[in-house]
Design a protein around this motif. Structure first.
Motif, PDB file in Angstrom:
ATOM      1  N   THR A  83       0.725  -1.256  -0.207  1.00 20.44           N
ATOM      2  CA  THR A  83      -0.198  -0.102   0.039  1.00 20.44           C
ATOM      3  C   THR A  83       0.772   1.330  -0.199  1.00 20.44           C
ATOM      4  O   THR A  83       2.169   1.146   0.332  1.00 20.44           O
ATOM      5  N   HIS A  84       0.249   2.308  -0.237  1.00 25.50           N
ATOM      6  CA  HIS A  84       1.081   3.657  -0.325  1.00 25.50           C
ATOM      7  C   HIS A  84       1.776   4.145   1.198  1.00 25.50           C
ATOM      8  O   HIS A  84       2.462   4.683   1.366  1.00 25.50           O
ATOM      9  N   THR A  85       0.938   3.548   2.326  1.00 27.48           N
ATOM     10  CA  THR A  85       1.366   3.874   3.662  1.00 27.48           C
ATOM     11  C   THR A  85       2.384   3.109   4.012  1.00 27.48           C
ATOM     12  O   THR A  85       2.955   3.262   5.387  1.00 27.48           O
ATOM     13  N   ASP A  86       2.868   2.036   3.417  1.00 25.91           N
ATOM     14  CA  ASP A  86       3.892   0.859   3.895  1.00 25.91           C
ATOM     15  C   ASP A  86       5.325   1.520   4.025  1.00 25.91           C
ATOM     16  O   ASP A  86       5.669   2.317   3.103  1.00 25.91           O
ATOM     17  N   GLY A  87       5.776   1.502   5.227  1.00 23.05           N
ATOM     18  CA  GLY A  87       7.360   1.819   5.148  1.00 23.05           C
ATOM     19  C   GLY A  87       7.312   3.440   5.421  1.00 23.05           C
ATOM     20  O   GLY A  87       6.552   4.250   5.604  1.00 23.05           O
ATOM     21  N   LEU A  88       8.689   3.965   5.352  1.00 22.42           N
ATOM     22  CA  LEU A  88       9.014   5.151   5.393  1.00 22.42           C
ATOM     23  C   LEU A  88       9.126   5.816   4.054  1.00 22.42           C
ATOM     24  O   LEU A  88       9.978   5.135   3.311  1.00 22.42           O
ATOM     25  N   PRO A  89       9.128   7.085   3.886  1.00 17.84           N
ATOM     26  CA  PRO A  89       9.231   7.459   2.592  1.00 17.84           C
ATOM     27  C   PRO A  89      10.981   7.821   2.097  1.00 17.84           C
ATOM     28  O   PRO A  89      11.604   7.895   3.248  1.00 17.84           O
ATOM     29  N   LEU A  90      11.383   7.472   0.907  1.00 17.87           N
ATOM     30  CA  LEU A  90      12.715   7.255   0.686  1.00 17.87           C
ATOM     31  C   LEU A  90      13.059   8.823   0.441  1.00 17.87           C
ATOM     32  O   LEU A  90      12.462   9.869   0.185  1.00 17.87           O
ATOM     33  N   LEU A  91      14.361   9.020   0.874  1.00 19.73           N
ATOM     34  CA  LEU A  91      14.982  10.367   0.855  1.00 19.73           C
ATOM     35  C   LEU A  91      15.436  10.699  -0.528  1.00 19.73           C
ATOM     36  O   LEU A  91      15.463  11.841  -0.988  1.00 19.73           O
ATOM     37  N   ASP A  92      15.606   9.688  -1.440  1.00 18.15           N
ATOM     38  CA  ASP A  92      15.801   9.882  -2.830  1.00 18.15           C
ATOM     39  C   ASP A  92      14.979   9.222  -3.535  1.00 18.15           C
ATOM     40  O   ASP A  92      15.239   8.135  -4.159  1.00 18.15           O
ATOM     41  N   PRO A  93      13.594   9.662  -3.882  1.00 13.17           N
ATOM     42  CA  PRO A  93      12.603   9.048  -4.777  1.00 13.17           C
ATOM     43  C   PRO A  93      12.876   8.545  -6.130  1.00 13.17           C
ATOM     44  O   PRO A  93      12.368   7.655  -6.674  1.00 13.17           O
ATOM     45  N   ASN A  94      13.831   9.573  -6.669  1.00 11.01           N
ATOM     46  CA  ASN A  94      14.231   9.372  -8.043  1.00 11.01           C
ATOM     47  C   ASN A  94      14.977   8.201  -8.228  1.00 11.01           C
ATOM     48  O   ASN A  94      14.886   7.621  -9.588  1.00 11.01           O
ATOM     49  N   SER A  95      15.690   7.389  -7.412  1.00  5.28           N
ATOM     50  CA  SER A  95      16.511   6.309  -7.413  1.00  5.28           C
ATOM     51  C   SER A  95      15.447   5.098  -7.701  1.00  5.28           C
ATOM     52  O   SER A  95      15.595   4.273  -8.469  1.00  5.28           O
TER      53      SER A  95
END
Length: 349
Positions: free
Chosen positions: A158-170
């Motif tokens: 799901t979209h709420t799983d885990g912590l946001p990435l510091l570098d989403p572009n990777s």
């Protein structure tokens, strides 16, 4: 096609045995620079001067002639793939293009748009081994431990799983490259398309699952598709749907795979546009999408002057869906299904 094939493409894959085949000669062309100011662009020169028919199924495909005089061209920007039963037709086309553009003959088909091809007397093999190894190298997974499945069974994100990435572009870059790898890897299609839903806001858990796909690819980077030379020209497909499998939207996921004889030629894994009220409706929508795909594939084969030998067959595992397709009087049970899904009924023999 029953005729010998002549195609054009880059020959960087290392396959050199094709030049010794008795019935295969290949030629390739690539535009090297822009034409003069008075010259017409490629998309005008090729159809007008070399082809008498532009395929309705694919704007990048154009053909000319019939039978032994048939020639087909597939154009992508400045790369051209040519198929014909006569080398003279290919040479004539190259001479025509060379009068307007500076072209480079890349020889027999070996590498085209990142796809490696190996032709032999037994058939055609396609893979993206070089591209897969580049992905693994960029992600530093060349020496990782491989796994046997691209995704853990029965695990949906799901979209709420885990912590946001510091570098989403990777993450976005990796998923984009994996999507192109699915051109010859249907085994990772579902997992990659499932992860592609989260490119707007990826998390560390999404990236962990993406890394598992890389570990799976590490086990067989050269896996691809095989098309035998002596294949039955029978078009058939398998259709299925996972009802309400998305925990966030309750939408169903449709899957299909289409075969020409024993060769896989098309496959999809896609979330349905709206929520289905029943599993029968979800399966029926999957059947409708499969019907439209087969209709397009049949038209494409006709553009290539390939005639199927038997009626097109769709396999499904839902008895209620088959009953809906066959019975035009199921009004009470099917009135909530959109009209466009009933295209299945029109195609039943």
């Amino acid at each position: 096609m029953h005729d010998e094939q002549f195609v054009s493409g880059n020959n960087d894959s290392g396959y050199h045995d094709l030049a010794n085949l008795p019935h295969a000669e290949l030629s390739a062309s690539q535009l090297l620079h822009e034409p003069s100011a008075n010259a017409s662009p490629p998309d005008e020169v090729i159809p007008q001067s070399s082809c008498d028919h532009e395929a309705h199924t694919d704007p990048s495909l154009c053909t000319r002639g019939n039978g032994s005089e048939f020639i087909a061209l597939l154009v992508y920007i400045d790369d051209i793939l040519v198929v014909s039963s006569k080398l003279s037709l290919i040479q004539e086309l190259k001479d025509l293009l060379h009068t307007t553009f500076k072209i480079k003959d890349l020889g027999i088909l070996g590498y085209f748009l990142g796809i490696e091809a190996k032709i032999s007397s037994t058939g055609l093999n396609l893979c993206q081994r070089k591209y897969a190894l580049e992905i693994l190298d960029d992600a530093r997974f060349l020496h990782c431990k491989s796994v046997r499945t691209p995704m853990t069974p029965r695990v949906l994100l799901t979209h709420t799983d885990g912590l946001p990435l510091l570098d989403p572009n990777s993450y976005r870059r990796l998923i984009g490259r994996l999507i192109y790898l699915t051109a010859t890897r249907p085994d990772i299609t579902f997992a990659v398309h499932h992860l592609s839903q989260f490119v707007s806001s990826p998390t560390d858990k999404h990236m962990t699952v993406a890394y598992r796909i890389l570990r799976y690819i590490k086990g067989s980077p050269g896996q691809g598709l095989s098309y035998p030379a002596n294949n039955k020209l029978k078009l058939q497909s398998f259709s299925d749907s996972d009802w309400a499998s998305c925990s966030e939207s309750s939408k169903s996921v449709t899957g299909l795979c289409a075969f020409l004889g024993s060769s896989l030629i098309s496959w999809h894994s896609k979330k349905e546009a709206i929520v289905s009220k029943s599993s029968s409706e979800a399966e029926y929508r999957a059947l409708a999408m499969t019907t439209c795909e087969l209709q397009w594939l049949n038209s494409l084969l006709q553009d290539l002057q390939v005639t199927t030998t038997e009626p097109i067959v769709i396999f499904g595992d839902s008895k209620s869906t088959i009953a809906i397709a066959e019975n035009h009087m199921f009004h009470e049970r099917t009135k909530h299904i959109e009209i466009d899904c009933h295209v299945v009924r029109e195609k039943i023999v």
